[in-house]
Scaffold this motif. Structure first.
Motif, PDB file in Angstrom:
ATOM      1  N   PHE A 166      -0.722   2.944  16.187  1.00 64.60           N
ATOM      2  CA  PHE A 166      -1.772   3.875  15.799  1.00 64.60           C
ATOM      3  C   PHE A 166      -1.574   4.350  14.360  1.00 64.60           C
ATOM      4  O   PHE A 166      -2.510   4.339  13.547  1.00 64.60           O
ATOM      5  CB  PHE A 166      -1.774   5.065  16.760  1.00 64.60           C
ATOM      6  CG  PHE A 166      -2.791   6.115  16.430  1.00 64.60           C
ATOM      7  CD1 PHE A 166      -4.086   6.021  16.900  1.00 64.60           C
ATOM      8  CD2 PHE A 166      -2.456   7.205  15.637  1.00 64.60           C
ATOM      9  CE1 PHE A 166      -5.023   6.987  16.586  1.00 64.60           C
ATOM     10  CE2 PHE A 166      -3.383   8.181  15.318  1.00 64.60           C
ATOM     11  CZ  PHE A 166      -4.678   8.071  15.801  1.00 64.60           C
ATOM     12  N   LEU A 167      -0.354   4.755  14.032  1.00 63.98           N
ATOM     13  CA  LEU A 167      -0.090   5.258  12.685  1.00 63.98           C
ATOM     14  C   LEU A 167      -0.225   4.154  11.649  1.00 63.98           C
ATOM     15  O   LEU A 167      -0.698   4.393  10.524  1.00 63.98           O
ATOM     16  CB  LEU A 167       1.300   5.880  12.631  1.00 63.98           C
ATOM     17  CG  LEU A 167       1.479   7.138  13.506  1.00 63.98           C
ATOM     18  CD1 LEU A 167       2.928   7.579  13.519  1.00 63.98           C
ATOM     19  CD2 LEU A 167       0.576   8.266  13.012  1.00 63.98           C
ATOM     20  N   GLU A 168       0.152   2.915  12.008  1.00 65.01           N
ATOM     21  CA  GLU A 168      -0.039   1.788  11.097  1.00 65.01           C
ATOM     22  C   GLU A 168      -1.521   1.557  10.835  1.00 65.01           C
ATOM     23  O   GLU A 168      -1.928   1.264   9.701  1.00 65.01           O
ATOM     24  CB  GLU A 168       0.595   0.533  11.684  1.00 65.01           C
ATOM     25  CG  GLU A 168       2.120   0.537  11.683  1.00 65.01           C
ATOM     26  CD  GLU A 168       2.688  -0.665  12.429  1.00 65.01           C
ATOM     27  OE1 GLU A 168       1.890  -1.521  12.857  1.00 65.01           O
ATOM     28  OE2 GLU A 168       3.919  -0.725  12.608  1.00 65.01           O
ATOM     29  N   GLU A 169      -2.330   1.692  11.881  1.00 57.73           N
ATOM     30  CA  GLU A 169      -3.768   1.485  11.719  1.00 57.73           C
ATOM     31  C   GLU A 169      -4.369   2.565  10.824  1.00 57.73           C
ATOM     32  O   GLU A 169      -5.252   2.276   9.999  1.00 57.73           O
ATOM     33  CB  GLU A 169      -4.455   1.480  13.086  1.00 57.73           C
ATOM     34  CG  GLU A 169      -5.965   1.275  13.040  1.00 57.73           C
ATOM     35  CD  GLU A 169      -6.359  -0.046  12.401  1.00 57.73           C
ATOM     36  OE1 GLU A 169      -7.434  -0.091  11.757  1.00 57.73           O
ATOM     37  OE2 GLU A 169      -5.599  -1.040  12.534  1.00 57.73           O
ATOM     38  N   GLN A 225      -6.481  -3.957  19.114  1.00 58.59           N
ATOM     39  CA  GLN A 225      -6.488  -5.254  18.428  1.00 58.59           C
ATOM     40  C   GLN A 225      -5.216  -5.439  17.610  1.00 58.59           C
ATOM     41  O   GLN A 225      -4.646  -6.532  17.566  1.00 58.59           O
ATOM     42  CB  GLN A 225      -7.732  -5.354  17.534  1.00 58.59           C
ATOM     43  CG  GLN A 225      -9.027  -5.491  18.326  1.00 58.59           C
ATOM     44  CD  GLN A 225     -10.263  -5.388  17.448  1.00 58.59           C
ATOM     45  OE1 GLN A 225     -10.242  -4.728  16.393  1.00 58.59           O
ATOM     46  NE2 GLN A 225     -11.346  -6.017  17.866  1.00 58.59           N
ATOM     47  N   ARG A 226      -4.756  -4.386  16.989  1.00 61.12           N
ATOM     48  CA  ARG A 226      -3.511  -4.468  16.220  1.00 61.12           C
ATOM     49  C   ARG A 226      -2.337  -4.801  17.143  1.00 61.12           C
ATOM     50  O   ARG A 226      -1.405  -5.501  16.747  1.00 61.12           O
ATOM     51  CB  ARG A 226      -3.265  -3.155  15.482  1.00 61.12           C
ATOM     52  CG  ARG A 226      -1.942  -3.089  14.702  1.00 61.12           C
ATOM     53  CD  ARG A 226      -1.840  -1.814  13.902  1.00 61.12           C
ATOM     54  NE  ARG A 226      -2.745  -1.835  12.769  1.00 61.12           N
ATOM     55  CZ  ARG A 226      -2.489  -2.363  11.575  1.00 61.12           C
ATOM     56  NH1 ARG A 226      -1.299  -2.944  11.347  1.00 61.12           N
ATOM     57  NH2 ARG A 226      -3.365  -2.326  10.610  1.00 61.12           N
ATOM     58  N   MET A 227      -2.388  -4.319  18.383  1.00 58.19           N
ATOM     59  CA  MET A 227      -1.319  -4.576  19.337  1.00 58.19           C
ATOM     60  C   MET A 227      -1.467  -5.926  20.033  1.00 58.19           C
ATOM     61  O   MET A 227      -0.610  -6.313  20.836  1.00 58.19           O
ATOM     62  CB  MET A 227      -1.269  -3.456  20.387  1.00 58.19           C
ATOM     63  CG  MET A 227      -0.912  -2.093  19.823  1.00 58.19           C
ATOM     64  SD  MET A 227      -0.813  -0.801  21.107  1.00 58.19           S
ATOM     65  CE  MET A 227       0.606  -1.394  22.047  1.00 58.19           C
ATOM     66  N   SER A 287      -3.654   1.638   7.243  1.00 63.40           N
ATOM     67  CA  SER A 287      -4.140   0.332   6.778  1.00 63.40           C
ATOM     68  C   SER A 287      -5.415   0.496   5.969  1.00 63.40           C
ATOM     69  O   SER A 287      -6.128   1.495   6.098  1.00 63.40           O
ATOM     70  CB  SER A 287      -4.402  -0.576   7.974  1.00 63.40           C
ATOM     71  OG  SER A 287      -5.526  -0.108   8.702  1.00 63.40           O
ATOM     72  N   PRO A 288      -5.741  -0.494   5.116  1.00 67.41           N
ATOM     73  CA  PRO A 288      -6.976  -0.424   4.327  1.00 67.41           C
ATOM     74  C   PRO A 288      -8.224  -0.312   5.183  1.00 67.41           C
ATOM     75  O   PRO A 288      -9.228   0.254   4.763  1.00 67.41           O
ATOM     76  CB  PRO A 288      -6.965  -1.744   3.541  1.00 67.41           C
ATOM     77  CG  PRO A 288      -5.528  -2.141   3.489  1.00 67.41           C
ATOM     78  CD  PRO A 288      -4.921  -1.658   4.769  1.00 67.41           C
ATOM     79  N   SER A 289      -8.145  -0.849   6.434  1.00 65.97           N
ATOM     80  CA  SER A 289      -9.327  -0.784   7.300  1.00 65.97           C
ATOM     81  C   SER A 289      -9.500   0.586   7.921  1.00 65.97           C
ATOM     82  O   SER A 289     -10.542   0.910   8.479  1.00 65.97           O
ATOM     83  CB  SER A 289      -9.229  -1.819   8.431  1.00 65.97           C
ATOM     84  OG  SER A 289      -8.083  -1.563   9.231  1.00 65.97           O
ATOM     85  N   GLY A 290      -8.433   1.405   7.857  1.00 69.25           N
ATOM     86  CA  GLY A 290      -8.511   2.744   8.443  1.00 69.25           C
ATOM     87  C   GLY A 290      -9.515   3.592   7.691  1.00 69.25           C
ATOM     88  O   GLY A 290      -9.554   3.599   6.467  1.00 69.25           O
ATOM     89  N   ASP A 291     -10.355   4.318   8.426  1.00 69.05           N
ATOM     90  CA  ASP A 291     -11.407   5.093   7.760  1.00 69.05           C
ATOM     91  C   ASP A 291     -11.040   6.568   7.663  1.00 69.05           C
ATOM     92  O   ASP A 291     -11.877   7.416   7.438  1.00 69.05           O
ATOM     93  CB  ASP A 291     -12.735   4.932   8.510  1.00 69.05           C
ATOM     94  CG  ASP A 291     -12.632   5.365   9.971  1.00 69.05           C
ATOM     95  OD1 ASP A 291     -11.554   5.799  10.384  1.00 69.05           O
ATOM     96  OD2 ASP A 291     -13.664   5.258  10.672  1.00 69.05           O
ATOM     97  N   ARG A 292      -9.746   6.900   7.885  1.00 67.52           N
ATOM     98  CA  ARG A 292      -9.387   8.312   7.838  1.00 67.52           C
ATOM     99  C   ARG A 292      -8.410   8.607   6.704  1.00 67.52           C
ATOM    100  O   ARG A 292      -8.709   9.308   5.772  1.00 67.52           O
ATOM    101  CB  ARG A 292      -8.807   8.751   9.184  1.00 67.52           C
ATOM    102  CG  ARG A 292      -9.873   8.768  10.276  1.00 67.52           C
ATOM    103  CD  ARG A 292      -9.351   9.507  11.492  1.00 67.52           C
ATOM    104  NE  ARG A 292     -10.422   9.682  12.467  1.00 67.52           N
ATOM    105  CZ  ARG A 292     -11.288  10.676  12.440  1.00 67.52           C
ATOM    106  NH1 ARG A 292     -11.206  11.586  11.500  1.00 67.52           N
ATOM    107  NH2 ARG A 292     -12.232  10.778  13.345  1.00 67.52           N
ATOM    108  N   ILE A 293      -7.157   8.102   6.830  1.00 74.07           N
ATOM    109  CA  ILE A 293      -6.175   8.409   5.794  1.00 74.07           C
ATOM    110  C   ILE A 293      -5.521   7.120   5.325  1.00 74.07           C
ATOM    111  O   ILE A 293      -5.539   6.114   6.009  1.00 74.07           O
ATOM    112  CB  ILE A 293      -5.111   9.386   6.322  1.00 74.07           C
ATOM    113  CG1 ILE A 293      -4.358   8.755   7.499  1.00 74.07           C
ATOM    114  CG2 ILE A 293      -5.720  10.700   6.736  1.00 74.07           C
ATOM    115  CD1 ILE A 293      -3.248   9.620   8.017  1.00 74.07           C
ATOM    116  N   CYS A 294      -4.927   7.175   4.148  1.00 77.35           N
ATOM    117  CA  CYS A 294      -4.269   5.989   3.601  1.00 77.35           C
ATOM    118  C   CYS A 294      -2.783   6.028   3.901  1.00 77.35           C
ATOM    119  O   CYS A 294      -2.215   7.085   4.059  1.00 77.35           O
ATOM    120  CB  CYS A 294      -4.484   5.915   2.094  1.00 77.35           C
ATOM    121  SG  CYS A 294      -6.230   5.741   1.645  1.00 77.35           S
TER     122      CYS A 294
END
Length: 727
Positions: A714-717, A573-575, A720-727
């Motif tokens: 991928f790294l931008e995601e 979706q980001r792409m 991102s705040p929506s990312g559920d792994r790392i900031c």
């Protein structure tokens, strides 16, 4: 002595390094020089037999080889092997020893590497070596695009066994031969002689299979029918055993001559093996095929063959089975099956006769032409065909037969409102090229019919509501009949028939005759579309259950598929990928590891490093997973994504070593997501990496393992705040 099991052969692969050491090279100056000249010695000949004869001469010089052969591999399993060329002091190939003549190739295929068959080490190999007239055998697989397509077999009769150095020399020679063959294939077309069967000089089975497939595609495009004849000589085996094998060969040659004499130049006549022949009879209906078949039987019945004393006193009959395309079948495998069943029926009735399929099917004779549509064909198709495109093609062809149309097409509207041209018959290659893309904007006629929800009958160009004749790619539409396909108020698409072949215009009488059948077509189409979706949902449910069961069996996989799916979709979706790509990606990501069901559990749960053989098994899981989705409607894009999700951007991945944009975008996205989640997850052989370190490892794989664009998204995601792994 235990019989040899080709599905589970004893371990016999060559595991020592096959490269020659410096000391060995120094002591083998003669054989090494011969190897260096092998490309020159193999020559520039394009004939396969000439290449292998030269190769076998080299093998004899460098390793004292006394028996040798080339085996071809055509399909999966031990039965998919055949002897192409054989030079052996043993007996010639015969049905009794056939399995032992192909065993070296099947065993090399099983282990995926060079194998050494030595009866002094493994007694079950003795019968195979005896069949080759040898005391030991070395089998080197030949590959094309990483697939094993054949094997070179070398045998030693007197000097026994093969030394390690001789194994290395022969392996190097096999690699030279493989490269030589691939080079020839890339710059030459096959000689016509490679399509001919040596004894009868008729076409062989591979050529026949290829030609039959081409004729089916041509018939679907042009609307012209053809017939398939399958022929067998009655009592041939008894005649050969009673008189002589040489007389049997004479019978085959002379029967082939009779077939070649009655068939036209445009027809294809083939010898399929044994006493079996086949004829593809172009532009012929069943009645024409029956007349030709009866002529063949009469001529062969009158033909005298050699008897016991050499004088021509013997007569044999022939049996012929006939099926026509598309009247009897609209599918290649089904057409062949029905022809074979009809041939069996002819032989069961005493032989010496020709049967068309409709007689054994009990359908009666059908009259060509007229305006009656065979409704039973439509219902049979609806019950038996899952492939929606093929189903629609059957409906269209049947409609065209009924009204004698020269061209026809069916446009289908999917639930999202997109239109697809899913069936087209009677178009030339240029039009087919432009109409085969799938989704398209409906033309004037389709728009008019669907907007007005009314049929349109145009008898003359000047009657058209568009005020001008319709011409496209040089094809002028003089008359046409178009009508909407609706069911319970739902618009499913439109059906178009153009330019009757008898040059008469379509009329409202045609519409009146065709209207009720069109309603049935729409009804069955609606049911077929629902069935199509049910099959898809049911199949995905089963596969999802298998994936869930794997997570229960291997706890370290728990949640992996869901996490990879969610992460892959967010990156896509980001792409900016559309729903047409997101849906296949969701399915592929959720099922990307379903193929590990074919890998032994002990390998998956092994705490230590895997051996090369174990890694080869693991690398098969994308292919297995892709095969498990084969035949599931609407899953082609997901299948490809699963198949390619372990391909690397620089071409070092598996199973095919694809590179760059040859890898689908969805597979490139899935590759990154799967890699990251595998890194951060615990495995039997290691703990999970910290997320920050895993992200750095993803970055390090940019432009080698991963597409740079995908990697950055991928790294931008992840950040991102929506990312559920790392900031």
């Amino acid at each position: 002595m235990a019989p040899l099991d080709l599905n589970h052969p004893p371990f016999c692969s060559v595991d020592f390094p096959l490269e020659l050491t410096p000391d060995e090279i120094v002591s083998l100056s003669g054989p090494i020089n011969t190897l260096l000249k092998s490309s020159y010695l193999l020559g520039a000949a394009f004939e396969i037999e000439a290449i292998f004869n030269s190769l076998f001469d080299i093998a004899e010089e460098i390793a004292q080889v006394e028996a040798c052969g080339h085996l071809r591999h055509s399909e999966v399993g031990p039965t998919g092997w055949e002897v192409a060329i054989l030079r052996s002091p043993g007996p010639p190939p015969d049905p009794e020893h056939a399995v032992h003549h192909v065993a070296p190739g099947a065993i090399a295929f099983h282990f995926g590497k060079t194998v050494l068959l030595d009866p002094e080490r493994e007694e079950s190999f003795r019968e195979t070596c005896d069949a080759w007239g040898s005391r030991s055998l070395l089998s080197c697989p030949l590959r094309r695009d990483r697939d094993i397509v054949g094997a070179l077999v070398f045998g030693k009769k007197n000097s026994h066994p093969f030394t390690n150095v001789q194994v290395k020399l022969l392996w190097a020679l096999a690699m030279q031969a493989q490269n030589h063959l691939q080079r020839n294939e890339s710059v030459t077309e096959k000689s016509v002689y490679s399509f001919l069967e040596p004894l009868t000089h008729l076409y062989n089975r591979p050529y026949f299979n290829n030609q039959l497939e081409k004729e089916i595609l041509r018939s679907r495009r042009s609307g012209e029918s053809f017939s398939l004849l399958m022929l067998d000589i009655d009592g041939f085996r008894e005649y050969k055993d009673r008189v002589s094998s040489a007389s049997g060969e004479i019978a085959l040659q002379e029967f082939a001559g009779i077939l070649g004499g009655v068939a036209r130049e445009v027809d294809t006549v083939a010898h399929l093996g044994g006493s079996r022949f086949a004829v593809i009879l172009l532009e012929s209906d069943t009645d024409g095929a029956v007349r030709l078949a009866n002529r063949i039987i009469q001529r062969f019945r009158r033909h005298l063959l050699p008897g016991l004393d050499g004088s021509r006193t013997e007569r044999l009959n022939g049996s012929i089975g006939i099926a026509s395309f598309p009247a009897d079948s609209f599918d290649l495998a089904d057409l062949v099956s029905k022809t074979e069943r009809t041939l069996y029926a002819a032989r069961a009735q005493g032989g010496g006769r020709a049967y068309p399929f409709h007689e054994i099917a009990g359908n009666g004779l059908s009259k060509p032409g007229g305006k009656e549509l065979p409704v039973n064909k439509i219902f049979d198709a609806a019950r038996s065909v899952v492939d929606m495109d093929k189903f629609l093609e059957i409906l269209l062809f049947t409609a065209m037969q009924g009204l004698g149309a020269g061209r026809g097409s069916i446009v289908v509207k999917d639930p999202e409102g997109e239109f697809s041209l899913t069936a087209a018959v009677g178009f030339d290659r240029y039009d087919e090229h432009h109409t085969a893309a799938g989704r398209f904007h409906p033309g004037l006629v389709t728009q008019w019919v669907l907007n007005h929800q009314l049929p349109l009958v145009v008898s003359r160009p000047e009657d058209s509501p568009f005020g001008h004749p319709l011409t496209k790619n040089g094809y002028r539409t003089e008359s046409f009949l178009s009508l909407p396909l609706t069911h319970h108020g739902q618009t499913l698409g439109a059906l178009h028939l153009t330019n009757r072949m008898d040059l008469q215009p379509f009329t409202w009488e045609d519409l009146k005759a065709f209207g009720p059948i069109a309603s049935e077509i729409a009804k069955i189409l609606a049911q077929g579309m629902a069935f199509h979706e049910n099959i898809r949902s049911f199949s995905l449910t089963i596969l999802s259950s298998i994936s869930g069961a794997l997570e229960l069996r291997f706890p370290f996989l728990s949640g992996h598929a869901v996490r990879v799916r969610d992460l892959s979709v967010r990156v896509a979706q980001r792409m900016g990928l559309g729903e047409g790509d997101l849906d296949p990606l969701r399915h592929a990501a959720a099922l990307h590891d379903v193929g590990i069901v074919g890998i032994p559990g002990g390998i998956l749960a092994k705490p230590g490093n895997l051996s090369e053989e174990e890694m080869e098994l693991v690398r098969k899981h994308p292919f297995i997973g892709s095969k498990m989705l084969e035949g599931v409607p609407g899953m082609d894009a997901a299948r490809r994504t699963i198949l390619e999700h372990h391909e690397n951007f620089d071409g070092t991945g598996y199973p095919f070593g694809l590179r760059g944009e040859d890898i689908s975008m969805t597979a490139r996205i899935l590759s990154v997501s799967e890699y990251f989640d595998a890194l951060v997850s615990r495995r039997p052989y290691r703990d999970g990496f910290p997320e920050e370190e895993a992200a750095r490892m993803v970055k390090a794989g940019e432009n080698t393992l991963f597409d740079r664009e995908v990697c950055n998204a991928f790294l931008e995601e992840l950040r991102s705040p929506s990312g559920d792994r790392i900031c």
